[in-house]
Design a protein around this motif. Structure first.
Motif, PDB file in Angstrom:
ATOM      1  N   LEU A 216       0.956  -1.099  -0.057  1.00  0.00           N
ATOM      2  CA  LEU A 216      -0.237  -0.090  -0.188  1.00  0.00           C
ATOM      3  C   LEU A 216       0.844   1.171  -0.373  1.00  0.00           C
ATOM      4  N   TYR A 217       1.410   1.282   0.199  1.00  0.00           N
ATOM      5  CA  TYR A 217       2.699   2.832   0.487  1.00  0.00           C
ATOM      6  C   TYR A 217       3.787   2.323  -0.422  1.00  0.00           C
ATOM      7  N   ALA A 218       3.509   1.503  -1.353  1.00  0.00           N
ATOM      8  CA  ALA A 218       4.845   1.041  -1.584  1.00  0.00           C
ATOM      9  C   ALA A 218       3.962   1.882  -3.433  1.00  0.00           C
ATOM     10  N   GLN A 219       2.616   1.620  -2.973  1.00  0.00           N
ATOM     11  CA  GLN A 219       1.769   1.982  -4.099  1.00  0.00           C
ATOM     12  C   GLN A 219       1.585   3.393  -4.447  1.00  0.00           C
ATOM     13  N   ARG A 220       1.462   3.474  -2.552  1.00  0.00           N
ATOM     14  CA  ARG A 220       0.813   5.903  -2.554  1.00  0.00           C
ATOM     15  C   ARG A 220       1.832   6.384  -2.643  1.00  0.00           C
ATOM     16  N   LEU A 221       3.570   5.714  -2.502  1.00  0.00           N
ATOM     17  CA  LEU A 221       4.418   6.735  -2.830  1.00  0.00           C
ATOM     18  C   LEU A 221       5.083   6.373  -4.234  1.00  0.00           C
ATOM     19  N   ALA A 222       4.803   5.882  -5.262  1.00  0.00           N
ATOM     20  CA  ALA A 222       5.433   6.001  -7.032  1.00  0.00           C
ATOM     21  C   ALA A 222       3.751   6.362  -7.061  1.00  0.00           C
ATOM     22  N   GLU A 223       2.467   6.791  -6.168  1.00  0.00           N
ATOM     23  CA  GLU A 223       2.285   7.916  -6.932  1.00  0.00           C
ATOM     24  C   GLU A 223       2.425   9.038  -6.772  1.00  0.00           C
ATOM     25  N   GLN A 224       3.119   9.231  -6.041  1.00  0.00           N
ATOM     26  CA  GLN A 224       4.420  11.138  -5.866  1.00  0.00           C
ATOM     27  C   GLN A 224       5.846  10.450  -6.921  1.00  0.00           C
ATOM     28  N   GLY A 225       5.181   9.837  -7.347  1.00  0.00           N
ATOM     29  CA  GLY A 225       6.962   9.875  -8.672  1.00  0.00           C
ATOM     30  C   GLY A 225       7.954   8.912  -7.993  1.00  0.00           C
ATOM     31  N   TYR A 226       7.962   8.311  -7.394  1.00  0.00           N
ATOM     32  CA  TYR A 226       9.532   7.702  -6.898  1.00  0.00           C
ATOM     33  C   TYR A 226       8.805   6.508  -6.958  1.00  0.00           C
ATOM     34  N   ILE A 227       9.940   5.309  -7.433  1.00  0.00           N
ATOM     35  CA  ILE A 227      10.589   3.753  -8.122  1.00  0.00           C
ATOM     36  C   ILE A 227      10.359   3.520  -6.641  1.00  0.00           C
ATOM     37  N   THR A 228       9.507   2.117  -5.830  1.00  0.00           N
ATOM     38  CA  THR A 228       8.825   2.163  -4.889  1.00  0.00           C
ATOM     39  C   THR A 228       9.850   0.104  -5.001  1.00  0.00           C
ATOM     40  N   ILE A 229       9.844  -0.253  -3.752  1.00  0.00           N
ATOM     41  CA  ILE A 229      10.141  -2.081  -3.509  1.00  0.00           C
ATOM     42  C   ILE A 229       9.398  -1.912  -2.700  1.00  0.00           C
ATOM     43  N   ALA A 230       8.777  -3.518  -2.810  1.00  0.00           N
ATOM     44  CA  ALA A 230       8.155  -3.697  -1.908  1.00  0.00           C
ATOM     45  C   ALA A 230       8.524  -5.452  -1.362  1.00  0.00           C
ATOM     46  N   ALA A 231       9.543  -6.378  -0.710  1.00  0.00           N
ATOM     47  CA  ALA A 231       9.848  -7.873  -0.975  1.00  0.00           C
ATOM     48  C   ALA A 231       9.791  -8.395   0.234  1.00  0.00           C
ATOM     49  N   ASP A 232       8.478  -9.341   0.041  1.00  0.00           N
ATOM     50  CA  ASP A 232       9.119 -10.767   0.563  1.00  0.00           C
ATOM     51  C   ASP A 232      10.576 -10.933   1.766  1.00  0.00           C
ATOM     52  N   ALA A 233      10.555 -10.863   2.594  1.00  0.00           N
ATOM     53  CA  ALA A 233      11.564 -11.896   3.299  1.00  0.00           C
ATOM     54  C   ALA A 233      12.019 -13.471   3.352  1.00  0.00           C
ATOM     55  N   ALA A 234      13.441 -13.016   3.221  1.00  0.00           N
ATOM     56  CA  ALA A 234      14.200 -14.872   2.133  1.00  0.00           C
ATOM     57  C   ALA A 234      13.634 -15.743   3.593  1.00  0.00           C
ATOM     58  N   TYR A 235      12.916 -16.404   3.715  1.00  0.00           N
ATOM     59  CA  TYR A 235      12.202 -17.923   4.428  1.00  0.00           C
ATOM     60  C   TYR A 235      10.816 -17.565   4.950  1.00  0.00           C
ATOM     61  N   GLN A 236      10.339 -16.390   4.248  1.00  0.00           N
ATOM     62  CA  GLN A 236       8.852 -15.350   4.205  1.00  0.00           C
ATOM     63  C   GLN A 236       8.056 -15.891   2.877  1.00  0.00           C
ATOM     64  N   GLY A 237       6.581 -15.708   3.820  1.00  0.00           N
ATOM     65  CA  GLY A 237       6.075 -14.960   2.346  1.00  0.00           C
ATOM     66  C   GLY A 237       6.220 -16.537   1.124  1.00  0.00           C
ATOM     67  N   ALA A 238       6.315 -15.074  -0.207  1.00  0.00           N
ATOM     68  CA  ALA A 238       6.425 -15.911  -1.786  1.00  0.00           C
ATOM     69  C   ALA A 238       8.228 -16.571  -2.086  1.00  0.00           C
ATOM     70  N   SER A 239       8.847 -15.483  -1.015  1.00  0.00           N
ATOM     71  CA  SER A 239      10.469 -15.874  -1.363  1.00  0.00           C
ATOM     72  C   SER A 239      10.553 -17.443  -0.482  1.00  0.00           C
ATOM     73  N   GLY A 240      11.944 -17.725  -1.090  1.00  0.00           N
ATOM     74  CA  GLY A 240      12.184 -19.040  -1.135  1.00  0.00           C
ATOM     75  C   GLY A 240      13.061 -19.217   0.850  1.00  0.00           C
ATOM     76  N   GLY A 241      14.211 -19.816   0.917  1.00  0.00           N
ATOM     77  CA  GLY A 241      14.383 -20.392   2.743  1.00  0.00           C
ATOM     78  C   GLY A 241      13.908 -21.132   2.955  1.00  0.00           C
ATOM     79  N   THR A 242      14.503 -22.120   3.711  1.00  0.00           N
ATOM     80  CA  THR A 242      13.472 -23.622   4.172  1.00  0.00           C
ATOM     81  C   THR A 242      14.768 -23.518   5.425  1.00  0.00           C
ATOM     82  N   PRO A 243      14.159 -23.663   6.177  1.00  0.00           N
ATOM     83  CA  PRO A 243      13.210 -24.045   7.368  1.00  0.00           C
ATOM     84  C   PRO A 243      11.921 -22.701   6.908  1.00  0.00           C
ATOM     85  N   ARG A 244      10.918 -22.504   6.787  1.00  0.00           N
ATOM     86  CA  ARG A 244       9.528 -22.041   6.635  1.00  0.00           C
ATOM     87  C   ARG A 244       9.687 -21.139   8.206  1.00  0.00           C
TER      88      ARG A 244
END
Length: 361
Positions: free
Chosen positions: A97-125
Motif C-alpha cells: 500500500l505505501y509502496a503504491q502510494r509513494l509511487a503515485e508521488q513520483g518514486y520508484i518503489t520496491i517491497a519484497a517478501d523477507a527471505a524464508y517468508q512469504g513467496a520468497s524461498g528458504g527453508t525451514p519456513r
C-alpha cells in the motif's frame, strides 16, 4: 492483571497450532494477490504500474514487487524508496500500500517478501532472524539501484512495524539510504526478549532454554518447532489485553488476510531475536530521520526510545498521527493519507533527482 498479561504473552509465544490453511478471497481475486484498498488490478499505460520481480540473496530466491510512477520513462532518473514489511506481513499488505502510494508521488518503489517468508524461498519456513531481515533490506537496495530509471544516489528507506526496527539497523551502516523513515516502529528484539510492555521479563531464561532446545532438535534432524503459531478466533482476539494484538488479528486474519502471511516463526529464531535490539548504535544514523507513529499506539514507547537515541540523525522529526493506533496506520484511509503526505514532504526535501528532465515529486 500483570500476571494475566504475562500468561497470555507466554501462551502466544509457545503455542504451535498449524494455520497454513488460512486463505484470503481478496488475494485470490487480485491478479497480483494484493489485499489493500485501492490496489492495482491491471497495469495501465500512463498510470502507476506494478512489476513482480525475482532476485537472489546468495542461493535464496526473493519475490518482490516494483512500483513505477505514472508516465514512467526509463530514460529519466527517479529517486527510489525501499519499503520493508512488518513482522508476519508480506509485500501484498501494508508495505505494498505505501509502496503504491509513494509511487503515485513520483518514486520508484520496491517491497519484497523477507527471505524464508512469504513467496520468497528458504527453508525451514518462517525463520525470523534479525541478520536475515537486515540483509533483506540491503538486498532490496542492491536490486533497485540497478533498476532502469533509478537514480542510485537518491534512495530512501521506509520501514513499517518490525521492518521499521530492521530499517534503523540497516541504515546505520548502509549509506546508500539518503533518508530514513519508519511507520509504527516495532523493536522485535526488545519485545521477544522482555515481552510487549515488558510483560515477560520473568520468563526470559525459560524461553531461551526453549529456543536452545529447538535449535538442538533441528541440528539433530528433528522437527522444526514454531512459536506464535496460534489459530486465533475472534472471541479470543477480543479478550487480548493489547490493541496491537487484538487489531492485528483482525487485520492479518480477516480484513487483509493473505495466504503467505503468518505470525509464526521458528522457535530457534528466538536465540537471535532475544539478543537483538534495534536501538543499539542509533548514533550511527546520520541521515535525515522521520519516525511516524499513532498517538494512540500502544507501541509508541518503542518509537520514542529509538528517536531519543538517534543523537546524530540529521533534521530528525517525530510525527504523531492524532488518534491512530498502531494497526490503523496500516489501512485506515485518513491515517494512511496523513502518513503519505508527511512521507512525501520528507522524501521530497531529502531526495533529489540528477536528471535534467526533473520529475515532480
Amino acid at each position: 492483571m500483570k500476571k494475566i498479561v504475562a500468561i497470555f504473552m507466554l501462551a502466544m509465544s509457545i503455542v504451535t497450532i498449524n494455520t497454513t490453511n488460512a486463505q484470503s478471497s481478496k488475494a485470490n481475486k487480485n491478479p497480483y494477490t494484493l489485499v489493500y484498498a485501492g490496489a492495482i488490478t491491471e497495469n495501465v499505460e500512463g498510470e502507476v504500474n506494478i512489476h513482480p520481480v525475482n532476485y537472489k540473496i546468495k542461493n535464496i530466491e526473493i519475490a518482490a514487487n516494483v512500483y513505477t510512477p505514472a508516465n514512467y520513462d526509463p530514460a529519466n532518473k527517479y529517486p527510489a524508496i525501499v519499503v520493508a514489511h512488518p513482522n508476519g506481513g508480506v509485500k501484498e499488505q501494508v508495505a505494498g500500500l505505501y509502496a503504491q502510494r509513494l509511487a503515485e508521488q513520483g518514486y520508484i518503489t520496491i517491497a519484497a517478501d523477507a527471505a524464508y517468508q512469504g513467496a520468497s524461498g528458504g527453508t525451514p519456513r518462517n525463520i525470523d532472524k534479525p541478520a536475515h531481515r537486515i540483509e533483506d533490506i540491503h538486498a532490496m537496495a542492491d536490486y533497485i539501484t540497478q533498476y532502469e530509471g533509478v537514480d542510485k544516489d537518491n534512495v530512501g528507506l521506509l520501514g513499517i512495524c518490525g521492518g521499521g526496527g530492521y530499517s534503523l539497523k540497516a541504515a546505520q551502516a548502509d549509506k546508500r539510504f539518503k533518508a530514513v523513515a519508519t511507520l509504527s516502529m516495532f523493536n522485535s528484539g526488545e519485545v521477544r526478549r522482555n515481552g510487549f510492555m515488558k510483560s515477560q521479563v520473568s520468563t526470559i531464561q525459560e524461553r531461551l532454554k526453549e529456543a536452545s532446545d529447538a535449535r538442538a532438535l533441528e541440528a539433530a534432524g528433528g522437527e522444526v518447532r514454531y512459536a506464535a503459531d496460534l489459530e486465533c478466533s475472534d472471541e479470543m482476539a477480543d479478550k487480548m489485553p493489547f490493541d496491537l494484538y487484538r487489531e492485528g488479528h483482525y487485520y492479518y486474519h480477516r480484513t487483509h488476510a493473505h495466504p503467505n502471511s503468518t505470525f509464526r516463526y521458528t522457535m530457534s529464531s528466538l536465540i537471535d531475536l532475544m539478543t537483538f535490539d534495534a536501538t543499539t548504535n542509533m548514533d550511527l544514523i546520520n541521515q535525515p530521520l522521520l519516525m511516524i507513529a499513532g498517538s494512540n499506539a500502544d507501541t509508541y514507547y518503542m518509537t520514542d526510545d529509538a528517536f531519543n537515541k538517534a543523537s546524530n540523525a540529521k533534521n530528525k522529526e517525530l510525527f504523531l498521527i492524532d488518534g491512530a493506533t498502531h494497526i490503523e496506520t496500516y489501512w485506515k484511509p485518513e491515517y494512511v493519507s496523513e502518513a503519505v503526505n508527511k512521507l512525501t514532504d520528507f522524501f521530497g526535501n531529502n531526495l533529489r533527482t540528477n536528471d535534467s528532465k526533473e520529475n515532480k515529486i
